[in-house]
Scaffold this active site. Structure first.
Site, PDB file in Angstrom:
ATOM      1  N   ARG A   1       4.697  -8.539   5.150  1.00  0.00           N
ATOM      2  CA  ARG A   1       5.347  -9.717   4.586  1.00  0.00           C
ATOM      3  C   ARG A   1       4.845 -11.028   5.180  1.00  0.00           C
ATOM      4  O   ARG A   1       4.740 -11.178   6.397  1.00  0.00           O
ATOM      5  CB  ARG A   1       6.865  -9.646   4.805  1.00  0.00           C
TER       6      ARG A   1
ATOM      7  N   SER B   1       6.502 -14.547   4.897  1.00  0.00           N
ATOM      8  CA  SER B   1       7.806 -15.039   4.454  1.00  0.00           C
ATOM      9  C   SER B   1       7.680 -16.388   3.755  1.00  0.00           C
ATOM     10  O   SER B   1       7.259 -17.376   4.364  1.00  0.00           O
ATOM     11  CB  SER B   1       8.753 -15.178   5.648  1.00  0.00           C
ATOM     12  N   ILE B   2       8.045 -16.416   2.457  1.00  0.00           N
ATOM     13  CA  ILE B   2       7.953 -17.641   1.652  1.00  0.00           C
ATOM     14  C   ILE B   2       9.307 -17.971   1.030  1.00  0.00           C
ATOM     15  O   ILE B   2       9.784 -19.101   1.095  1.00  0.00           O
ATOM     16  CB  ILE B   2       6.896 -17.484   0.533  1.00  0.00           C
TER      17      ILE B   2
ATOM     18  N   VAL C   1     -12.980 -29.324   2.483  1.00  0.00           N
ATOM     19  CA  VAL C   1     -14.128 -29.012   3.342  1.00  0.00           C
ATOM     20  C   VAL C   1     -15.393 -29.572   2.708  1.00  0.00           C
ATOM     21  O   VAL C   1     -15.442 -29.843   1.506  1.00  0.00           O
ATOM     22  CB  VAL C   1     -14.303 -27.490   3.574  1.00  0.00           C
TER      23      VAL C   1
ATOM     24  N   CYS D   1       0.858  -1.180   0.000  1.00  0.00           N
ATOM     25  CA  CYS D   1       0.000   0.000   0.000  1.00  0.00           C
ATOM     26  C   CYS D   1       0.894   1.229   0.000  1.00  0.00           C
ATOM     27  O   CYS D   1       2.105   1.130   0.257  1.00  0.00           O
ATOM     28  CB  CYS D   1      -0.940   0.019   1.210  1.00  0.00           C
TER      29      CYS D   1
ATOM     30  N   ASN E   1       3.907  -7.827  -4.288  1.00  0.00           N
ATOM     31  CA  ASN E   1       3.000  -8.865  -3.792  1.00  0.00           C
ATOM     32  C   ASN E   1       2.926  -9.959  -4.850  1.00  0.00           C
ATOM     33  O   ASN E   1       2.475  -9.707  -5.961  1.00  0.00           O
ATOM     34  CB  ASN E   1       1.606  -8.265  -3.542  1.00  0.00           C
ATOM     35  N   GLY E   2       3.387 -11.168  -4.524  1.00  0.00           N
ATOM     36  CA  GLY E   2       3.294 -12.258  -5.487  1.00  0.00           C
ATOM     37  C   GLY E   2       4.497 -13.169  -5.450  1.00  0.00           C
ATOM     38  O   GLY E   2       5.269 -13.177  -4.486  1.00  0.00           O
TER      39      GLY E   2
ATOM     40  N   SER F   1      -3.813 -24.792  -5.821  1.00  0.00           N
ATOM     41  CA  SER F   1      -5.248 -24.910  -6.086  1.00  0.00           C
ATOM     42  C   SER F   1      -5.484 -25.008  -7.587  1.00  0.00           C
ATOM     43  O   SER F   1      -4.588 -24.741  -8.386  1.00  0.00           O
ATOM     44  CB  SER F   1      -5.989 -23.699  -5.489  1.00  0.00           C
TER      45      SER F   1
END
Length: 624
Positions: free
Chosen positions: A47, A49-50, A281, A5, A72-73, A354
């Site tokens: 963040r 963290s990946i 689910v 942002c 972001n990504g 997914s």
């Protein structure tokens, strides 16, 4: 995965404002925060963290500190790009894909974007030229919102951060509401908040001296190749998917899981990602429960399955929070199921794969068979069909009536995507102050014009890629996963996969028997026949049943009689839908749900729910 942002210009309280904006998206990045503030820009970052857990903190700067990025990504080919940039003399201080983006922009400028393979929304500030550059990924996996306030650009991964900018006036956009009633999601470039816009997928922008310049950098094109056999396409699909799944899995320094429903898309991914955990689910109704299937498949492919049976009380109690996280109203009941599967997954992993995108790429929706089913009518002269349709409309609701009505319409009239809730006439009848702007054909017309050379099935895919996929499927995937600080990755929505999918002829996509025909053949290599051939269900949700139960009928009726309902709707008309559904006169469940979700959203952002606090966000992060 992260949240960004910020705003251009400088205010006396820039740091305080930025901190408040960042706090509104803490769920997107609970691990750490960062910011860059100078005379021309305030950039905030949260963040999750990946990649490069120690060295990937943002903002990230170039060597001379005159360019800075927040992102972001994930970029799945960042290692290859890194080697290319290092060979050109760039010096990097981390292993993060973010730094590759920054140096890639230094080297190539806007021409970097077509080189990327991944999902992204990022901004780069060039202090030398006082220019902000930003871009959103090819298919719209990651969101990006913006607003012009007093000549300055305010932006964010979520609208709720923009709402915190000083002087921003919250006002419902009536044109957004009107078209939402038809599409079931926010479809216009301008959002439900007047003055807040979405950057379209495959677009980038520059903002300099108060001027915003937005342009498209890539466009999806279908080019069927009739020289290849079905077997060749099946092999190409599988090659591309195996490569994409591994890229999406290995571009991570944390464990990766996979969502698993009873459909072929998520089953294909789960069977091939070679991980340890799947997540499912379901509901306590036979037709709405995929847990037994998921457990059986997980056992077959030797992966642990974690599942949750959603009670109707849980489902209804969480609706307000879901609409808060969505930012704009979404009437897709499966969004709430996605909220719970994300919640389940987030207890075990930070990243989950997914199956989104397979239907749009490979022709998977059941409605794509409609052009073939309607052939006996659509072959008739158009005037004849129109007369038949007008006559059918006057008939009682008997079998075949809807077939005649749909067959009387051209594709552009009847198809706007996988949801078509209220016609223009119906929404005018229920709205207190209809604007009459943007009939659905006006919104889809430019895209039908670009797709004019395609056959009807491919036209439908093209429309869905530009409407349904962006406005519904990917938006709920991002917002519901990020609500639980979970990164969802979508291997089907990969440039390499699309390069195969766009060349597949329609006869290998949709047949008399099934949809996604060629893709299912590829899935056959890893899945039992029953799974590979299973028709698409999505996340089935029993709202049709619940709306007839006293507790939920009364809850919806109270909303339909609320001050907000009286402000926007003719309450007698919308309560009429509810009464007819309850008595079994007609199934109005989806229309009722569309109105109800707007009213729930309105309560969150304009009613008592508008006071959702940072402490509540923090509590949600601790308990998810």
């Amino acid at each position: 995965m992260c949240g960004i942002c910020g705003f251009t210009g400088r205010l006396m309280t820039s740091e305080e404002i930025l901190e408040t904006m960042m706090s509104k998206i803490i769920h997107r990045g609970p691990d750490s925060g960062g910011k860059h503030i100078d005379d021309g820009i305030s950039m905030g970052f949260r963040r999750l963290s990946i990649i490069d857990l120690k060295g990937g903190t943002q903002p990230i700067y170039n060597e001379t500190k005159d360019m800075v990025i927040t992102f972001n990504g994930e970029i799945y080919n960042h290692k290859e790009l890194r080697e290319e940039l290092l060979a050109k003399g760039h010096v990097m201080s981390s292993n993060a894909d973010t730094e590759v983006l920054l140096h890639g922009y230094e080297e190539y400028g806007e021409a970097l974007l077509p080189k990327l393979r991944g999902m992204f929304a990022f901004v780069i500030w060039d202090s030398k030229t006082q220019t902000l550059f930003g871009a959103r990924d090819f298919f719209g996996i990651k969101p990006f919102y913006y607003s012009i306030q007093n000549g300055q650009l305010v932006y964010g991964s979520e609208i709720k951060s923009i709402l915190e900018y000083p002087g921003f006036h919250r006002e419902v956009n009536p044109e957004a509401l009107e078209n939402y009633l038809t599409f079931q999601y926010s479809v216009l470039p301008e959002t439900f908040f007047k003055g807040v816009y979405k950057l379209p997928p495959a677009h980038c922008f520059t903002f300099r001296n108060g001027i915003l310049d937005i342009r498209r950098y890539w466009e999806p094109v279908f080019e069927p190749n009739h020289s290849k056999s079905l077997e060749q396409f099946v092999q190409e699909i599988d090659n591309a998917m195996q490569d994409s799944i591994q890229k999406h899995k290995t571009s991570s320094d944390v464990e990766v899981g996979s969502f698993l429903s009873s459909g072929v898309d998520s089953s294909y991914v789960a069977a091939c990602f070679h991980g340890d955990k799947t997540f499912t689910v379901g509901f306590d109704y036979e037709k709405y429960n995929e847990i037994d299937y998921a457990k059986a498949l997980s056992e077959k492919i030797q992966i642990d399955n974690y599942s949750k049976l959603i009670s109707k009380e849980e489902y209804w109690d969480i609706i307000g929070r879901v609409q808060y996280h969505m930012d704009e109203p979404l009437a897709d009941p499966s969004a709430i199921a996605l909220y719970f599967v994300s919640q389940t997954a987030a207890k075990h992993v930070k990243v989950a794969l997914s199956g989104e995108g397979a239907d749009e790429f490979f022709g998977g929706y059941n409605i794509y068979r409609e052009p073939h089913d309607l052939l006996p009518l659509t072959r008739l002269p158009r005037p004849v069909r129109k007369v038949m349709g007008q006559v059918a409309k006057k008939l009682p609701k008997i079998k075949g009536r809807n077939y005649l009505i749909r067959g009387s319409k051209d594709l552009q009239e009847r198809f706007i995507g996988n949801a078509f809730m209220f016609t223009e006439e119906e929404r005018e009848a229920i709205l207190k102050h209809p604007t009459g702007k943007y009939p659905h054909t006006e919104l889809t017309r430019p895209f039908y014009q670009k797709a004019a050379a395609y056959d009807d099935v491919t036209k439908m895919q093209y429309i869905d890629m530009h409407f349904w996929l962006i406005g519904d499927i990917l938006l709920k995937a991002d917002k519901m996963s990020m609500a639980h600080s979970l990164e969802v990755r979508v291997p089907f929505l990969d440039r390499v996969v699309f390069d195969v999918a766009r060349t597949i002829p329609t006869e290998y996509k949709v047949t008399k028997e099934n949809t996604k025909f060629a893709m299912r053949q590829a899935a056959h290599r890893y899945l039992p026949d029953l799974v590979a051939e299973k028709k698409k269900l999505g996340f089935p949700v029993p709202i049709r049943i619940w709306l007839k139960e006293d507790a939920y009928y009364r809850r919806v009726k109270a909303a339909f009689e609320s001050p907000a309902a009286r402000e926007f709707f003719k309450t007698g008309e919308i309560i009429g839908y509810l009464e007819e559904h309850r008595t079994g006169k007609a199934d109005h469940s989806r229309k009722i749900w569309t109105i109800y979700m707007f009213l729930v959203w309105h309560q969150q952002f304009f009613g008592d729910g508008a006071a959702t606090s940072v402490s509540e966000e923090a509590h949600a992060l601790q308990t998810h």
